[in-house]
Structure formats: structure tokens, C-alpha cells
Design a protein around this motif. Structure first.
Motif, PDB file in Angstrom:
ATOM      1  N   ASP A  76      37.364  -3.659  39.740  1.00  0.00           N
ATOM      2  CA  ASP A  76      37.978  -4.497  40.781  1.00  0.00           C
ATOM      3  C   ASP A  76      37.768  -3.896  42.165  1.00  0.00           C
ATOM      4  O   ASP A  76      37.491  -4.618  43.133  1.00  0.00           O
ATOM      5  N   ALA A  77      37.894  -2.576  42.267  1.00  0.00           N
ATOM      6  CA  ALA A  77      37.690  -1.911  43.565  1.00  0.00           C
ATOM      7  C   ALA A  77      36.232  -2.019  44.005  1.00  0.00           C
ATOM      8  O   ALA A  77      35.948  -2.224  45.189  1.00  0.00           O
ATOM      9  N   ILE A  78      35.305  -1.904  43.070  1.00  0.00           N
ATOM     10  CA  ILE A  78      33.881  -2.062  43.402  1.00  0.00           C
ATOM     11  C   ILE A  78      33.617  -3.485  43.875  1.00  0.00           C
ATOM     12  O   ILE A  78      32.944  -3.702  44.881  1.00  0.00           O
ATOM     13  N   ALA A  79      34.161  -4.453  43.152  1.00  0.00           N
ATOM     14  CA  ALA A  79      33.946  -5.860  43.507  1.00  0.00           C
ATOM     15  C   ALA A  79      34.526  -6.196  44.881  1.00  0.00           C
ATOM     16  O   ALA A  79      34.050  -7.119  45.546  1.00  0.00           O
ATOM     17  N   ALA A  80      35.510  -5.438  45.325  1.00  0.00           N
ATOM     18  CA  ALA A  80      36.139  -5.699  46.620  1.00  0.00           C
ATOM     19  C   ALA A  80      35.333  -5.141  47.799  1.00  0.00           C
ATOM     20  O   ALA A  80      35.611  -5.489  48.949  1.00  0.00           O
ATOM     21  N   ILE A  81      34.337  -4.314  47.532  1.00  0.00           N
ATOM     22  CA  ILE A  81      33.522  -3.756  48.621  1.00  0.00           C
ATOM     23  C   ILE A  81      32.605  -4.845  49.159  1.00  0.00           C
ATOM     24  O   ILE A  81      31.960  -5.566  48.406  1.00  0.00           O
ATOM     25  N   ASP A  82      32.537  -4.944  50.469  1.00  0.00           N
ATOM     26  CA  ASP A  82      31.715  -5.955  51.139  1.00  0.00           C
ATOM     27  C   ASP A  82      30.236  -5.714  50.844  1.00  0.00           C
ATOM     28  O   ASP A  82      29.679  -4.681  51.207  1.00  0.00           O
ATOM     29  N   ARG A  83      29.599  -6.674  50.201  1.00  0.00           N
ATOM     30  CA  ARG A  83      28.176  -6.540  49.837  1.00  0.00           C
ATOM     31  C   ARG A  83      27.249  -6.541  51.051  1.00  0.00           C
ATOM     32  O   ARG A  83      26.085  -6.193  50.927  1.00  0.00           O
ATOM     33  N   GLN A  84      27.768  -6.924  52.194  1.00  0.00           N
ATOM     34  CA  GLN A  84      26.939  -6.976  53.398  1.00  0.00           C
ATOM     35  C   GLN A  84      26.880  -5.635  54.129  1.00  0.00           C
ATOM     36  O   GLN A  84      26.128  -5.487  55.094  1.00  0.00           O
ATOM     37  N   ARG A  85      27.680  -4.691  53.691  1.00  0.00           N
ATOM     38  CA  ARG A  85      27.665  -3.367  54.325  1.00  0.00           C
ATOM     39  C   ARG A  85      26.273  -2.753  54.196  1.00  0.00           C
ATOM     40  O   ARG A  85      25.665  -2.804  53.121  1.00  0.00           O
ATOM     41  N   PRO A  86      25.777  -2.128  55.243  1.00  0.00           N
ATOM     42  CA  PRO A  86      24.460  -1.487  55.134  1.00  0.00           C
ATOM     43  C   PRO A  86      24.473  -0.299  54.160  1.00  0.00           C
ATOM     44  O   PRO A  86      23.454   0.025  53.579  1.00  0.00           O
ATOM     45  N   ASP A  87      25.623   0.297  53.976  1.00  0.00           N
ATOM     46  CA  ASP A  87      25.745   1.436  53.059  1.00  0.00           C
ATOM     47  C   ASP A  87      26.446   1.027  51.760  1.00  0.00           C
ATOM     48  O   ASP A  87      27.162   1.822  51.157  1.00  0.00           O
ATOM     49  N   TYR A  88      26.190  -0.188  51.313  1.00  0.00           N
ATOM     50  CA  TYR A  88      26.890  -0.761  50.160  1.00  0.00           C
ATOM     51  C   TYR A  88      26.814   0.128  48.920  1.00  0.00           C
ATOM     52  O   TYR A  88      27.837   0.460  48.325  1.00  0.00           O
ATOM     53  N   LEU A  89      25.629   0.543  48.521  1.00  0.00           N
ATOM     54  CA  LEU A  89      25.497   1.368  47.321  1.00  0.00           C
ATOM     55  C   LEU A  89      26.164   2.730  47.501  1.00  0.00           C
ATOM     56  O   LEU A  89      26.798   3.247  46.577  1.00  0.00           O
ATOM     57  N   ARG A 121      30.583   3.029  24.303  1.00  0.00           N
ATOM     58  CA  ARG A 121      31.503   2.416  25.266  1.00  0.00           C
ATOM     59  C   ARG A 121      30.954   2.462  26.690  1.00  0.00           C
ATOM     60  O   ARG A 121      31.243   1.581  27.499  1.00  0.00           O
ATOM     61  N   TRP A 122      30.162   3.485  27.006  1.00  0.00           N
ATOM     62  CA  TRP A 122      29.576   3.587  28.349  1.00  0.00           C
ATOM     63  C   TRP A 122      28.715   2.363  28.654  1.00  0.00           C
ATOM     64  O   TRP A 122      28.577   1.972  29.799  1.00  0.00           O
ATOM     65  N   GLN A 123      28.131   1.781  27.635  1.00  0.00           N
ATOM     66  CA  GLN A 123      27.251   0.632  27.858  1.00  0.00           C
ATOM     67  C   GLN A 123      27.990  -0.692  27.808  1.00  0.00           C
ATOM     68  O   GLN A 123      27.461  -1.712  28.223  1.00  0.00           O
ATOM     69  N   ASP A 124      29.199  -0.685  27.296  1.00  0.00           N
ATOM     70  CA  ASP A 124      29.921  -1.931  27.052  1.00  0.00           C
ATOM     71  C   ASP A 124      31.240  -1.998  27.802  1.00  0.00           C
ATOM     72  O   ASP A 124      32.293  -2.127  27.203  1.00  0.00           O
ATOM     73  N   ASN A 125      31.178  -1.911  29.136  1.00  0.00           N
ATOM     74  CA  ASN A 125      32.418  -2.077  29.888  1.00  0.00           C
ATOM     75  C   ASN A 125      32.133  -2.757  31.226  1.00  0.00           C
ATOM     76  O   ASN A 125      30.989  -2.885  31.633  1.00  0.00           O
ATOM     77  N   ASN A 126      33.198  -3.197  31.871  1.00  0.00           N
ATOM     78  CA  ASN A 126      33.068  -3.961  33.115  1.00  0.00           C
ATOM     79  C   ASN A 126      32.373  -3.187  34.228  1.00  0.00           C
ATOM     80  O   ASN A 126      31.632  -3.768  35.020  1.00  0.00           O
ATOM     81  N   VAL A 127      32.632  -1.893  34.324  1.00  0.00           N
ATOM     82  CA  VAL A 127      32.038  -1.095  35.396  1.00  0.00           C
ATOM     83  C   VAL A 127      30.521  -1.059  35.235  1.00  0.00           C
ATOM     84  O   VAL A 127      29.781  -1.275  36.195  1.00  0.00           O
ATOM     85  N   VAL A 128      30.056  -0.800  34.030  1.00  0.00           N
ATOM     86  CA  VAL A 128      28.612  -0.736  33.779  1.00  0.00           C
ATOM     87  C   VAL A 128      27.975  -2.100  33.977  1.00  0.00           C
ATOM     88  O   VAL A 128      26.901  -2.210  34.581  1.00  0.00           O
ATOM     89  N   ASP A 129      28.633  -3.153  33.500  1.00  0.00           N
ATOM     90  CA  ASP A 129      28.097  -4.510  33.698  1.00  0.00           C
ATOM     91  C   ASP A 129      27.974  -4.835  35.189  1.00  0.00           C
ATOM     92  O   ASP A 129      26.959  -5.376  35.634  1.00  0.00           O
ATOM     93  N   LEU A 130      28.993  -4.493  35.938  1.00  0.00           N
ATOM     94  CA  LEU A 130      28.988  -4.753  37.379  1.00  0.00           C
ATOM     95  C   LEU A 130      27.889  -3.947  38.070  1.00  0.00           C
ATOM     96  O   LEU A 130      27.109  -4.491  38.859  1.00  0.00           O
ATOM     97  N   ALA A 131      27.809  -2.660  37.759  1.00  0.00           N
ATOM     98  CA  ALA A 131      26.789  -1.801  38.370  1.00  0.00           C
ATOM     99  C   ALA A 131      25.384  -2.264  37.991  1.00  0.00           C
ATOM    100  O   ALA A 131      24.477  -2.275  38.841  1.00  0.00           O
ATOM    101  N   SER A 132      25.190  -2.664  36.742  1.00  0.00           N
ATOM    102  CA  SER A 132      23.877  -3.167  36.309  1.00  0.00           C
ATOM    103  C   SER A 132      23.467  -4.386  37.119  1.00  0.00           C
ATOM    104  O   SER A 132      22.323  -4.499  37.560  1.00  0.00           O
TER     105      SER A 132
END
Length: 189
Positions: A76-89, A121-132
Motif C-alpha cells: 500500500d505504501a509503494i502504491a501511494a508513491i507518485d509514479r511521476q516522481r523522477p526518482d520513483y524507483l 512465498r517471496w514469489q507469491d505476494n503483493n509486494v513482489v507482484d507490485l514490484a514486478s
């Protein structure tokens, strides 16, 4: 029908379930999975073990729910970061590092969840799906198989960095080293 306190039975159940989760998170973070009993968790939230079994089925089921809740908070915290930020990653990486420094996340998600719940579990969670998804979007110009391989390799490298930080005696030095390497890795995206 609401009770005298104005709460429905569903609301009371949800509060009880959350109280068990909160107590379990604190107990697992402080003592670890092996040294925490369901009696400890029930006592911490002033309940019997009956609601623990009712909502979670077992100690492992409760532990998995706690790990999932912590992972979902990060997602949720990752999803809240503005994707338009130049330093997004880089902003995502810094959020991840900050989260990895938190005792609860470090012990439960990084150190114990792979042992208790399996490394898969590292491959099967929301954080990994979002980052992928985030990394894949940045590699759309590549053939899908190649982009998929790069994303998977990058995620493994970042996850291993998180584990190294979690296991390090001097986490600040480990974070500095991981930041230097992550900066180079993320520049590829």
C-alpha cells in the motif's frame, strides 16, 4: 442488530480478529515464531485461544496472516508513491529499506516467513507482484521473455539485499552497501 455499545456482531468479530493479529505481530516480533505460543498471544490480547483457532486455524495460519498484513502495508505504501516522481524507483527502494529496518517486518517477513512458510512465498505476494509490474512497465521495449528474466533477476537481487540487511550485525553498513548496488541496478530501469 447493534449491541448496547452500538457495534454489530460483525464489527466485534473484526475487532477481535484485529486484536489477535496485533498481539501476534508484537509477540512474533519480540520472541520469534518458535518461542511464541498461542497462549502468549491470547493472553496479550486478553482472550482465550478459542478466537485464535476460530479466525486463523493454527499458529502457522496466524503467522501467515501477520506476515501478509505486514507485506500488504508495504504494498500500500509503494502504491501511494507518485509514479511521476523522477526518482520513483529510488523512492520505492528507500521505502523498502526503511521498512526492512523495522523490527516487526525484519523478523517476521524477512527472516522467519521464508523458514516457516517457505521461500516460495517471496514469489507469491503483493509486494513482489507490485514490484514486478513496476519494473516490467519500464522494460516494454524488450522482448517479453528477456524483460521477464531481467525483472526476476532484479527482484531476487533486491530480496537478497534485504535479507543481508536483516541478518547483518551492522545494518547501517549493510544498508549503505545495498544502496550503492541498488542505485546501479535501478539505473538500468
Amino acid at each position: 442488530m447493534p449491541s448496547k455499545t452500538g457495534q454489530t456482531q460483525q464489527q466485534r468479530r473484526q475487532q477481535t480478529r484485529q486484536a489477535v493479529l496485533d498481539s501476534a505481530r508484537q509477540c512474533f516480533a519480540a520472541r520469534g515464531y518458535q518461542d511464541t505460543s498461542l497462549d502468549d498471544i491470547a493472553a496479550a490480547c486478553q482472550l482465550t485461544t478459542r478466537p485464535v483457532y476460530h479466525y486463523f486455524g493454527s499458529k502457522q495460519g496466524l503467522f501467515e496472516a501477520v506476515a501478509t498484513e505486514l507485506e500488504n502495508r508495504l504494498a500500500d505504501a509503494i502504491a501511494a508513491i507518485d509514479r511521476q516522481r523522477p526518482d520513483y524507483l529510488q523512492a520505492i527502494w528507500q521505502l523498502f529499506i526503511t521498512t526492512c529496518k523495522q523490527t516487526e517486518f525484519r523478523r517476521i517477513v524477512l527472516l522467519e516467513a521464508p523458514l516457516i512458510l517457505g521461500r516460495q512465498r517471496w514469489q507469491d505476494n503483493n509486494v513482489v507482484d507490485l514490484a514486478s509490474g513496476i519494473l516490467s512497465q519500464r522494460l516494454q521495449q524488450l522482448p517479453p521473455a528477456e524483460a521477464g528474466m531481467i525483472v526476476r533477476m532484479a527482484l531476487v537481487a533486491l530480496a537478497e539485499a534485504a535479507l543481508m540487511i536483516a541478518e547483518a550485525d551492522d545494518s547501517d553498513s549493510a544498508i549503505e552497501a545495498a544502496n550503492r548496488i541498488a542505485e546501479r541496478l535501478l539505473a538500468l530501469f
